[in-house]
Design a protein around this motif. Structure first.
Motif, PDB file in Angstrom:
ATOM      1  N   THR A 100       0.842  -1.200   0.000  1.00 31.41           N
ATOM      2  CA  THR A 100       0.000   0.000   0.000  1.00 31.41           C
ATOM      3  C   THR A 100       0.875   1.248   0.000  1.00 31.41           C
ATOM      4  O   THR A 100       0.642   2.184  -0.788  1.00 31.41           O
ATOM      5  CB  THR A 100      -0.926  -0.002   1.245  1.00 31.41           C
ATOM      6  N   GLU A 101       1.874   1.252   0.863  1.00 27.09           N
ATOM      7  CA  GLU A 101       2.781   2.403   0.923  1.00 27.09           C
ATOM      8  C   GLU A 101       3.533   2.562  -0.395  1.00 27.09           C
ATOM      9  O   GLU A 101       3.760   3.684  -0.852  1.00 27.09           O
ATOM     10  CB  GLU A 101       3.760   2.253   2.094  1.00 27.09           C
ATOM     11  N   ARG A 102       3.896   1.452  -1.009  1.00 20.69           N
ATOM     12  CA  ARG A 102       4.614   1.502  -2.289  1.00 20.69           C
ATOM     13  C   ARG A 102       3.709   2.112  -3.369  1.00 20.69           C
ATOM     14  O   ARG A 102       4.160   2.941  -4.169  1.00 20.69           O
ATOM     15  CB  ARG A 102       5.061   0.088  -2.691  1.00 20.69           C
ATOM     16  N   ARG A 103       2.433   1.676  -3.392  1.00 23.69           N
ATOM     17  CA  ARG A 103       1.485   2.252  -4.360  1.00 23.69           C
ATOM     18  C   ARG A 103       1.324   3.751  -4.117  1.00 23.69           C
ATOM     19  O   ARG A 103       1.366   4.548  -5.054  1.00 23.69           O
ATOM     20  CB  ARG A 103       0.124   1.560  -4.263  1.00 23.69           C
ATOM     21  N   GLU A 104       1.151   4.118  -2.830  1.00 26.64           N
ATOM     22  CA  GLU A 104       1.011   5.531  -2.492  1.00 26.64           C
ATOM     23  C   GLU A 104       2.265   6.299  -2.894  1.00 26.64           C
ATOM     24  O   GLU A 104       2.178   7.407  -3.435  1.00 26.64           O
ATOM     25  CB  GLU A 104       0.737   5.695  -0.995  1.00 26.64           C
ATOM     26  N   PHE A 105       3.435   5.708  -2.613  1.00 22.56           N
ATOM     27  CA  PHE A 105       4.699   6.347  -2.981  1.00 22.56           C
ATOM     28  C   PHE A 105       4.794   6.506  -4.491  1.00 22.56           C
ATOM     29  O   PHE A 105       5.178   7.564  -4.990  1.00 22.56           O
ATOM     30  CB  PHE A 105       5.884   5.519  -2.463  1.00 22.56           C
ATOM     31  N   LEU A 109       5.072   9.881  -6.364  1.00 26.44           N
ATOM     32  CA  LEU A 109       6.230  10.090  -7.236  1.00 26.44           C
ATOM     33  C   LEU A 109       5.780  10.481  -8.633  1.00 26.44           C
ATOM     34  O   LEU A 109       6.356  11.397  -9.243  1.00 26.44           O
ATOM     35  CB  LEU A 109       7.091   8.819  -7.286  1.00 26.44           C
ATOM     36  N   ALA A 110       4.737   9.827  -9.128  1.00 26.75           N
ATOM     37  CA  ALA A 110       4.212  10.182 -10.457  1.00 26.75           C
ATOM     38  C   ALA A 110       3.710  11.620 -10.462  1.00 26.75           C
ATOM     39  O   ALA A 110       3.939  12.370 -11.432  1.00 26.75           O
ATOM     40  CB  ALA A 110       3.091   9.216 -10.847  1.00 26.75           C
ATOM     41  N   LYS A 111       3.032  12.035  -9.383  1.00 26.92           N
ATOM     42  CA  LYS A 111       2.549  13.415  -9.281  1.00 26.92           C
ATOM     43  C   LYS A 111       3.710  14.398  -9.282  1.00 26.92           C
ATOM     44  O   LYS A 111       3.677  15.435  -9.961  1.00 26.92           O
ATOM     45  CB  LYS A 111       1.711  13.608  -8.007  1.00 26.92           C
ATOM     46  N   VAL A 112       4.737  14.075  -8.500  1.00 26.09           N
ATOM     47  CA  VAL A 112       5.911  14.948  -8.412  1.00 26.09           C
ATOM     48  C   VAL A 112       6.606  15.042  -9.766  1.00 26.09           C
ATOM     49  O   VAL A 112       6.983  16.139 -10.214  1.00 26.09           O
ATOM     50  CB  VAL A 112       6.883  14.461  -7.315  1.00 26.09           C
ATOM     51  N   LYS A 113       6.756  13.906 -10.444  1.00 24.60           N
ATOM     52  CA  LYS A 113       7.401  13.924 -11.770  1.00 24.60           C
ATOM     53  C   LYS A 113       6.568  14.718 -12.762  1.00 24.60           C
ATOM     54  O   LYS A 113       7.105  15.465 -13.585  1.00 24.60           O
ATOM     55  CB  LYS A 113       7.632  12.492 -12.274  1.00 24.60           C
ATOM     56  N   SER A 114       5.256  14.554 -12.683  1.00 21.06           N
ATOM     57  CA  SER A 114       4.366  15.312 -13.560  1.00 21.06           C
ATOM     58  C   SER A 114       4.506  16.801 -13.275  1.00 21.06           C
ATOM     59  O   SER A 114       4.585  17.628 -14.204  1.00 21.06           O
ATOM     60  CB  SER A 114       2.925  14.855 -13.363  1.00 21.06           C
ATOM     61  N   ALA A 115       4.543  17.152 -11.981  1.00 23.63           N
ATOM     62  CA  ALA A 115       4.715  18.555 -11.599  1.00 23.63           C
ATOM     63  C   ALA A 115       6.072  19.067 -12.065  1.00 23.63           C
ATOM     64  O   ALA A 115       6.190  20.212 -12.529  1.00 23.63           O
ATOM     65  CB  ALA A 115       4.567  18.715 -10.094  1.00 23.63           C
ATOM     66  N   GLU A 116       7.092  18.217 -11.985  1.00 21.64           N
ATOM     67  CA  GLU A 116       8.435  18.605 -12.433  1.00 21.64           C
ATOM     68  C   GLU A 116       8.419  18.881 -13.934  1.00 21.64           C
ATOM     69  O   GLU A 116       8.989  19.878 -14.395  1.00 21.64           O
ATOM     70  CB  GLU A 116       9.436  17.488 -12.108  1.00 21.64           C
ATOM     71  N   VAL A 117       7.769  18.015 -14.693  1.00 16.86           N
ATOM     72  CA  VAL A 117       7.677  18.211 -16.146  1.00 16.86           C
ATOM     73  C   VAL A 117       6.954  19.519 -16.447  1.00 16.86           C
ATOM     74  O   VAL A 117       7.394  20.319 -17.286  1.00 16.86           O
ATOM     75  CB  VAL A 117       6.978  17.004 -16.823  1.00 16.86           C
ATOM     76  N   SER A 118       5.849  19.751 -15.729  1.00 18.46           N
ATOM     77  CA  SER A 118       5.095  20.989 -15.934  1.00 18.46           C
ATOM     78  C   SER A 118       5.943  22.200 -15.590  1.00 18.46           C
ATOM     79  O   SER A 118       5.963  23.198 -16.338  1.00 18.46           O
ATOM     80  CB  SER A 118       3.825  21.005 -15.081  1.00 18.46           C
ATOM     81  N   LEU A 119       6.644  22.124 -14.458  1.00 14.34           N
ATOM     82  CA  LEU A 119       7.500  23.242 -14.055  1.00 14.34           C
ATOM     83  C   LEU A 119       8.638  23.451 -15.053  1.00 14.34           C
ATOM     84  O   LEU A 119       8.998  24.601 -15.364  1.00 14.34           O
ATOM     85  CB  LEU A 119       8.052  23.021 -12.653  1.00 14.34           C
TER      86      LEU A 119
END
Length: 152
Positions: A100-105, A109-119
């Motif tokens: 569960t923690e791995r899925r959440e992580f 992580l996908a959100k952060v990478k997406s935000a990084e790409v957007s930034l």
């Protein structure tokens, strides 16, 4: 009765054979020897029986100890099996929690990478805009210098 008849028979024979030892005395000595041997055999038998009784007691004590040890071993095994089951359940819980923690992580992580790409795209856009503005300023500055040169 048999012994008495035999003694009488020998007594009669002994009176015929005067030169030989009295058969009754001989028989009495044999009886005494046999009694001695029987007495010794009885003592040996009693010793053997006492030794057997002692060995039986020791064996009984040893068997009781082994039974007790076996019982304790079975109890320990049962306790260890319960502990093993508890540990397996705990491990399963940890694995589920970790998954569960791995899925959440992974989601985070996908959100952060997406935000990084957007930034990064915004940064690139800002750089392009900055270059464009800088080029325009440079162009304006170069026109302004041209005018000043004309005026002087």
């Amino acid at each position: 009765l048999y012994m008495t008849a035999e003694l009488q028979s020998r007594s009669t024979m002994s009176s015929l054979n005067l030169g030989e030892e009295d058969p009754d005395a001989l028989l009495q000595r044999k009886i005494q020897k046999m009694r001695g041997k029987l007495s010794m055999a009885k003592e040996m038998l009693e010793e053997l029986l006492a030794e057997r009784d002692q060995l039986d007691k020791e064996h009984s004590v040893e068997m009781d100890q082994l039974r007790s040890s076996l019982h304790e071993g079975k109890q320990e095994r049962a306790r260890l099996l319960v502990e093993l089951e508890e540990l397996k359940q705990q491990l399963n819980e940890f694995e589920e929690e970790a998954a569960t923690e791995r899925r959440e992580f992974d989601e985070e992580l996908a959100k952060v990478k997406s935000a990084e790409v957007s930034l990064q795209e915004e940064v690139d856009e800002e750089r392009r805009a900055h270059r464009s503005v800088q080029a325009r300023l440079d162009q304006l500055d170069s026109h302004g210098e041209d005018r000043e040169g004309l005026c002087h």
